[in-house]
Enzyme design. Structure first.
Site, mmCIF file in Angstrom:
data_model
loop_
_atom_site.group_PDB
_atom_site.id
_atom_site.type_symbol
_atom_site.label_atom_id
_atom_site.label_comp_id
_atom_site.label_asym_id
_atom_site.label_seq_id
_atom_site.Cartn_x
_atom_site.Cartn_y
_atom_site.Cartn_z
ATOM 1 N N SER A 186 -43.419 15.070 -8.447
ATOM 2 C CA SER A 186 -42.272 14.167 -8.817
ATOM 3 C C SER A 186 -42.932 12.894 -9.627
ATOM 4 C CB SER A 186 -41.529 13.709 -8.023
ATOM 5 O OG SER A 186 -42.117 13.213 -6.873
ATOM 6 N N HIS B 65 -42.339 6.332 -5.494
ATOM 7 C CA HIS B 65 -42.119 6.341 -7.185
ATOM 8 C C HIS B 65 -42.028 5.130 -7.790
ATOM 9 C CE1 HIS B 65 -40.658 10.339 -5.320
ATOM 10 N NE2 HIS B 65 -41.429 10.924 -6.386
ATOM 11 N N ASP C 195 -37.709 3.715 -1.289
ATOM 12 C CA ASP C 195 -38.706 4.754 -2.136
ATOM 13 C C ASP C 195 -39.724 3.918 -2.423
ATOM 14 O OD1 ASP C 195 -40.200 6.046 -3.793
ATOM 15 O OD2 ASP C 195 -38.595 6.755 -4.877
#
Length: 400
Positions: free
Chosen positions: A123, A379, A376
Site C-alpha cells: 500500500s 501511510h 494511521d
C-alpha cells in the site's frame, strides 16, 4: 528564480474506447523552473540526494487534495478528511551537498514519452504512485485503463505522451496465500513461499522501461515459511505448532535474495529497476491496532534527536545488504546503471507530521470531539512528504 507558467485549462484526452474529448483541468499552476540551480562550487558527483534535511518552503505542493481528489485514496486525503493543520505541506527536502530541482511534471512527461512504469509492492507503493499521478495531472489527466477485481492493481495511460503507469499489488514480492479482510484482520497465518517469486510482477518486467520495487512491513505478520515446497519454519507460529520460530528477518533475507538476484539478471528486465527501502512508521504509545497515535505537526528539528525503531533498522539493513550483494555478485560493478537503490528510510524518518493520523477517515471528530479512532501513522498524506520522493527520482533519472 525563473518561473514557468503551465496553462492547463483545456486539452484533448483519449478515452479507453479511443475517442478523443476535451476536458477542463484544474486551474493553471506555477511550477518553478530550475529553482534550485547548483552553485558553481559544488561538484554534482559528490551529492548524496538521500542525505539532507527538510527546510521551510513557502510555495508548498504543486497540487492540492481538491485538484487531485479523484486519484487519492480516501484514507490519504487528509485535508478533505478534516485535518485542521496545514503546516506539514510547507516543507521541502534539501540534500546537504547540493540543491535539488523541484519536480517538473511537464519535463517528466516529455522524458517519458512512449515509456512504461510500474510501482510494485504494497500500500505504500499505491501511496507513492498516487502522489506521482497527482503531480503529472497538473499537465495531463491520466486515463484509468485497467484494474483487478479488488482494485489493488491498476493501470493508467497518459494518451498525449503515450506513457503507461501501473501499480502492481504484490506485498511480499514472493508467492503468498493471505487470509485477511480489507481492514487487515487475519484469520490464519500467511503461507509464504520464500523461493518462488510472485509472477504478477515478474512476468511484466521484460516489458517495463522503469520499475520501482519495494516491500517490508508485511513480513512482520504471522506466517508459515515454505522452501522447496515444504514448510521450514514460521514467525509468530500457530498455536501448538511444532515448527521452528525463524523470525521475520530470516524470511526477508531469503525472499529479497531471490528478488534481487532476479532483477540483477539482465535477461529478466528491459529497463531501469529501482529498489526502494521501506518507509518508517511513527506510531507512539502503541501500534496500528492498539491505540498508537502520531500527533506531531512539524518535521524533526535540526537540534532534535530521532532514533530509528529497531525493526526499521533490521528491514533497511537487509534491503541495502541484499541490494549491494546482488549488484556485486551479478554485475560486478554498479549494476550497469540499470539497478538503483532509493534509500528513502532516513529521509522520511524525520517527517512524523506527514501521516494521516486520526484523519484516515472522513471528519472523525464531527460527532464526538473525544472519539477514539484508529490512527494511521504508516501511510502518507497527499499532498505530503512522499511527493518529494519524486523530486529525487527525477533528478536521479536526469543526472544518474
Amino acid at each position: 528564480m525563473k518561473l514557468k507558467l503551465i496553462s492547463v485549462s483545456m486539452i484533448l484526452f483519449a478515452s479507453v474506447t479511443g475517442k478523443f474529448e476535451a476536458r477542463v483541468l484544474p486551474p493553471r499552476v506555477i511550477v518553478p523552473e530550475n529553482e534550485d540551480l547548483i552553485p558553481q562550487d559544488i561538484e554534482i558527483e559528490k551529492c548524496d540526494l538521500f542525505a539532507g534535511k527538510w527546510i521551510p518552503d513557502s510555495l508548498g505542493p504543486i497540487y492540492t487534495n481538491s485538484s487531485c481528489g479523484m486519484l487519492i485514496d480516501g484514507h490519504q486525503n487528509c485535508i478533505t478528511n478534516g485535518r485542521p493543520d496545514s503546516d506539514f505541506l510547507y516543507w521541502k527536502w534539501k540534500p546537504h551537498d547540493c540543491l535539488l530541482p523541484r519536480f517538473d511534471p511537464r519535463r517528466f512527461l516529455q522524458l517519458m514519452k512512449n515509456k512504461s512504469w510500474a510501482f510494485i509492492g504494497d500500500s505504500i507503493s499505491r501511496n507513492h504512485v498516487e502522489s506521482l499521478l497527482c503531480m503529472l495531472y497538473m499537465v495531463e489527466e491520466p486515463v484509468e485503463v485497467y484494474h483487478d477485481k479488488d482494485y489493488r492493481s491498476k493501470r493508467w495511460h497518459f494518451p498525449l505522451h503515450n506513457l503507461t503507469i501501473s501499480n502492481i499489488w504484490s506485498p511480499f514480492l514472493v508467492q503468498a496465500a493471505i487470509f485477511e479482510d480489507s481492514n487487515g484482520v487475519s484469520t490464519a497465518s500467511v503461507q509464504l513461499h520464500l523461493d518462488k517469486l510472485d509472477e504478477t510482477w515478474t512476468n511484466l518486467m521484460p516489458s517495463l522501461d522503469y520499475a520501482i520495487i519495494s516491500t517490508g512491513k508485511w513480513y512482520l505478520k504471522a506466517a508459515v515459511y515454505h522452501e522447496n515446497a515444504k514448510p521450514v519454519g514460521c514467525h509468530i507460529c500457530p498455536a501448538k505448532s511444532r515448527m521452528e520460530e525463524l523470525g521475520f528477518d530470516y524470511a526477508y533475507n531469503a525472499s529479497l535474495r531471490n528478488v534481487m538476484d532476479f532483477v540483477a539478471e539482465e535477461t529478466n528486465r528491459k529497463g531501469t529497476v529501482f529498489f526502494r527501502t521501506s518507509t518508517p512508521d511513527h506510531f507512539q504509545n502503541g501500534e496500528w491496532h492498539n491505540g498508537g497515535t502520531c500527533k506531531q505537526t512539524e518535521p524533526v528539528g535540526d537540534d532534535e534527536e530521532v532514533e530509528m525503531k529497531n525493526v526499521h533498522k533490521i528491514l533497511r539493513d537487509i534491503e541495502v545488504g541484499q541490494f549491494e550483494r546482488a549488484v556485486r555478485e551479478k554485475t560486478g560493478q554498479d549494476g550497469g546503471n540499470n539497478l538503483k537503490l532509493l534509500d528513502f528510510t532516513g529521509m522520511l524518518l524525520t517527517r512524523p507530521d506527514g501521516h494521516p493520523g486520526a484523519y484516515r477517515q472522513f471528519r472523525p471528530f464531527d460527532k464526538d470531539k473525544n472519539a477514539k479512532v484508529q490512527n494511521d501513522c504508516l501511510h502518507w498524506c497527499l499532498p505530503g512528504p512522499i511527493d518529494y520522493l519524486n523530486d529525487v527520482i527525477l533528478e536521479t533519472i536526469v543526472n544518474g
